[in-house]
Design a protein around this motif. Structure first.
Motif, PDB file in Angstrom:
ATOM      1  N   LEU A  57       0.985  -1.168   0.011  1.00 47.27           N
ATOM      2  CA  LEU A  57       0.017   0.064   0.060  1.00 47.27           C
ATOM      3  C   LEU A  57       0.812   1.160   0.044  1.00 47.27           C
ATOM      4  O   LEU A  57       0.730   2.162  -0.938  1.00 47.27           O
ATOM      5  N   ILE A 105       2.747   1.647  -3.352  1.00 44.05           N
ATOM      6  CA  ILE A 105       1.682   1.770  -4.477  1.00 44.05           C
ATOM      7  C   ILE A 105       1.212   3.470  -4.414  1.00 44.05           C
ATOM      8  O   ILE A 105       1.293   4.022  -5.329  1.00 44.05           O
ATOM      9  N   SER A 106       1.091   4.097  -3.185  1.00 45.65           N
ATOM     10  CA  SER A 106       0.771   5.229  -2.866  1.00 45.65           C
ATOM     11  C   SER A 106       1.676   6.148  -3.376  1.00 45.65           C
ATOM     12  O   SER A 106       1.376   7.339  -3.984  1.00 45.65           O
ATOM     13  N   SER A 107       3.185   5.602  -3.322  1.00 47.38           N
ATOM     14  CA  SER A 107       4.187   6.759  -3.666  1.00 47.38           C
ATOM     15  C   SER A 107       4.286   6.521  -5.209  1.00 47.38           C
ATOM     16  O   SER A 107       4.997   7.312  -5.527  1.00 47.38           O
ATOM     17  N   GLY A 108       3.864   5.618  -5.749  1.00 49.18           N
ATOM     18  CA  GLY A 108       3.934   5.135  -7.233  1.00 49.18           C
ATOM     19  C   GLY A 108       5.301   4.398  -7.456  1.00 49.18           C
ATOM     20  O   GLY A 108       5.687   4.043  -8.619  1.00 49.18           O
ATOM     21  N   ASN A 124       6.202   1.481  -6.245  1.00 51.95           N
ATOM     22  CA  ASN A 124       5.856   0.226  -6.407  1.00 51.95           C
ATOM     23  C   ASN A 124       5.518  -0.040  -7.773  1.00 51.95           C
ATOM     24  O   ASN A 124       5.020   0.491  -8.419  1.00 51.95           O
ATOM     25  N   TYR A 183       2.176   8.029 -13.090  1.00 49.20           N
ATOM     26  CA  TYR A 183       3.270   6.923 -13.238  1.00 49.20           C
ATOM     27  C   TYR A 183       2.962   5.987 -14.490  1.00 49.20           C
ATOM     28  O   TYR A 183       1.807   5.745 -14.766  1.00 49.20           O
ATOM     29  N   TYR A 242      -0.529   4.535 -14.211  1.00 50.65           N
ATOM     30  CA  TYR A 242      -1.121   4.523 -12.490  1.00 50.65           C
ATOM     31  C   TYR A 242      -1.136   5.844 -12.136  1.00 50.65           C
ATOM     32  O   TYR A 242      -0.748   6.830 -12.502  1.00 50.65           O
ATOM     33  N   TYR A 271      -5.051   3.507  -6.622  1.00 56.17           N
ATOM     34  CA  TYR A 271      -4.523   2.085  -6.419  1.00 56.17           C
ATOM     35  C   TYR A 271      -4.871   1.031  -7.627  1.00 56.17           C
ATOM     36  O   TYR A 271      -4.928  -0.119  -7.399  1.00 56.17           O
TER      37      TYR A 271
END
Lengths: 119, 112
Positions: A98, A101-104, A106, B32, B93, B98
């Motif tokens: 999480l 993903i929030s920070s982009g 991942n 991204y 993204y 998410y």
């Protein structure tokens, strides 16, 4: 990164039957997702599997057709119910963190997929 | 509504030459962009990504270029190797959603 075991790897199913796909991760993960790749199509998100609560489904996908369970942080199942030939696809489990993903930063890690053929 | 498009389903390149895979998108809110590589009977694996605030990111033989005004990105592989033969997916993204939106993939074949 996490290692994902997905099974079955492939199956041939009869119309009207249901099949459950299992996704086992070797470490605890916050986010688990189920994708579908129909022949010649992109990977399409079916739903986000939430631990301890109902999955969050994307537009065009419903719980009655694709029930999902996630009893803990390392395991999830996707059932394809009352299958028809249109359900013939590769179904992929993926996981992500999480925070990342929030920070982009991942990226999603995918299982090898389950190739279903419905006759 | 296909927000991420890969208009070339396949590409063949000679070993040692450059491979250029292209991707177009429609949503200017994407933060991204990522490239994934997929071998047969395996899941997609992450290759390289780029933030929307950059126009280039390089990792070894792989470079991704982003042209925001054209809503276009490309993946360059130099030099191409036979082991690079795979299907390449472009993904986008948007932070906070998410969700990753994938293209339909380009099958790259590197000829020895």
């Amino acid at each position: 990164s996490a290692v994902i075991s997905q099974k079955p790897s492939r199956d041939i199913c009869q119309r009207g039957t249901s099949l459950t796909i299992q996704c086992q991760v070797d470490s605890q993960v916050t986010m688990m997702f189920w994708y579908r790749q129909q022949p010649g199509q992109s990977l399409t998100l079916i739903a986000t599997a939430n631990q301890g609560s109902e999955a969050t489904y994307e537009s065009g996908f419903v719980i009655d057709k694709f029930p999902i369970s996630r009893p803990n942080l390392t395991f999830s199942t996707l059932t394809v119910s009352n299958m028809s030939p249109e359900d013939s696809s590769i179904y992929l489990c993926s996981v992500g963190d999480l925070g990342q993903i929030s920070s982009g930063a991942n990226v999603l890690t995918f299982g090898a997929g389950s190739r279903l053929t419905v006759l | 509504d296909q927000q991420v498009k890969q208009n070339s389903p396949s590409l063949s390149v000679q070993e040692g030459r450059i491979s250029i895979l292209n991707c177009d998108y429609t949503n200017s809110m994407f933060d991204y962009f990522l490239w994934y590589k997929k071998y047969p009977a395996e899941g997609p694996t992450f290759l390289i990504s780029i933030s929307s605030i950059k126009d280039k990111n390089e990792d070894g033989r792989f470079t991704v270029f982003l042209n925001k005004s054209a809503k276009h990105l490309s993946l360059h592989i130099v030099p191409s190797q036979p082991g690079d033969s795979a299907v390449y997916f472009c993904a986008a993204y948007q932070a906070g959603t998410y969700k990753y939106i994938f293209g339909t993939g380009t099958r790259l074949k590197v000829l020895a």
